[in-house]
Each structure stands twice: as structure tokens, then as C-alpha cells.
Design a protein around this motif. Structure first.
Motif: not given
Length: 208
Positions: A74-101
């Protein structure tokens, strides 16, 4: 050089010590090449953090019961959902490419569950970092530490490896698109599926 606490915690996280395993001060000191005093202090710290529990005079790696697992997910879902929401706002193109890689590498690799579990942890940690919120990352590190107390990875379930990677891709797609709501939903769906898989694995173990 890493201190005794970090060395022992890393060994638990890597599955070298599993729930129920007994940790012996002298053996740990010899294994890691440190004196017994820092090992003793490390064990006391890990006991305080509920990573270790007493069994008579011995300390063993803690085991999470059903309610603890439910609370953790339960806690993990809440915290990771917030992390993903913030990543959609702040992640750099390089970070996105690393995740895809990371996803691409996992698809090309073998299907060893333990190896996939290690790369899965790295993917999620990189996702946390992409949130660019140090306090959230710290809290997620605490969650990840407790996740190490699970007896086995859900990626061992038949077919779970491929579906988990598809779920990772959905998370990254939403982040790349700057879709915070979509990233939130994708993470919650991913963790919900992981929790359902764990429940099935635990039920099978009881039946066995």
C-alpha cells in the motif's frame, strides 16, 4: 570501504541472507574483513529497524507476515505513484532514455528470476531518481529495504517477467509524454499486479 551496516544490508538486499537465516557476529566479521565491534553495532541497528529479529540469543533475518506485506505494498503504491507523477514533470530526456534502455536490456536478457529481480530494483530506483525529489527517494529507499525481506521475487511466477516489462514500458511511455496522471495509473496497475502475483505464489506455497 563500506561500513559493516551497509555490507550486511547489501547482502540481505541481494538475497545472500534470506528471511529466517541466522546471522552470526563472528562469521560476518570474517566474511567482510572487519572487527566484531562494528558488526555488533550494525546488527543492533538492523534489529532496531526491524530487519532482524531475536530468536532466543540469535538474530535472524525478519520475515514479513501477510498484514505487513499488504501494508508495505500500500505504501509502495502511493510513494511510487507520486514518484512517477513527478518524473513525468521533471525527468530529463536522458533519464527517460536510460529507463527505456533498461527495459530493452531486460527483454534481450535471459529469464533468470534473480537476475531480473536485480535489474527490476535498478529500474525502480532510476524511476525514483527521475522524480527529482530527494525526500521521496529517501522514503522509497526505506520501502525497498523492507522489500528485501520477501522470501522470493514475484518475477519467478510463470509469465510475470514479460508482463512486468510491459508494465514498465507503460510507465515510461507516460513519463516521456509528460502525462502525470497516466504515469500514476501505470505504476499503481504495476504494483497491484505484483501484489496479486505474490498472493498467488504464497497461496501455492501453502497448498504445497
Amino acid at each position: 570501504m563500506k561500513d559493516a551496516y551497509t555490507l550486511i544490508l547489501s547482502a540481505i538486499d541481494a538475497g545472500e541472507y534470506r528471511p529466517g537465516d541466522r546471522l552470526v557476529e563472528s562469521e560476518l566479521a570474517e566474511r567482510f574483513g572487519v572487527s566484531r565491534t562494528p558488526v555488533r553495532e550494525a546488527l543492533q541497528r538492523l534489529e532496531t529497524q526491524a530487519m532482524l529479529v531475536r530468536d532466543g540469543r540469535s538474530l535472524i533475518v525478519a520475515t514479513l507476515d501477510h498484514n505487513q506485506l499488504a501494508e508495505l505494498y500500500t505504501v509502495r503504491a502511493e510513494l511510487e505513484a507520486l514518484a512517477a507523477r513527478l518524473a513525468a514533470r521533471h525527468a530529463t530526456p536522458e533519464e527517460v532514455r536510460v529507463l527505456e534502455g533498461m527495459i530493452a536490456e531486460d527483454r534481450d536478457s535471459g529469464r533468470d528470476p534473480e537476475a531480473l529481480a536485480r535489474t527490476n530494483r535498478r529500474f525502480h530506483h532510476q524511476l525514483h531518481l527521475a522524480s527529482h525529489n530527494r525526500y521521496l527517494v529517501q522514503q522509497l529507499d526505506l520501502v525497498r529495504r523492507s522489500m528485501a525481506l520477501m522470501a522470493r521475487t514475484t518475477l519467478a511466477a510463470e509469465g510475470r517477467d514479460e508482463t512486468a516489462l510491459d508494465e514498465h514500458q507503460a510507465i515510461v511511455d507516460a513519463i516521456r509524454a509528460g502525462d502525470g496522471d497516466g504515469a500514476d495509473r501505470a505504476v499503481r496497475a504495476h504494483i497491484s499486479q505484483a501484489w496479486e502475483t505474490r498472493l498467488k505464489l504464497d497461496a501455492e506455497r501453502v497448498d504445497g
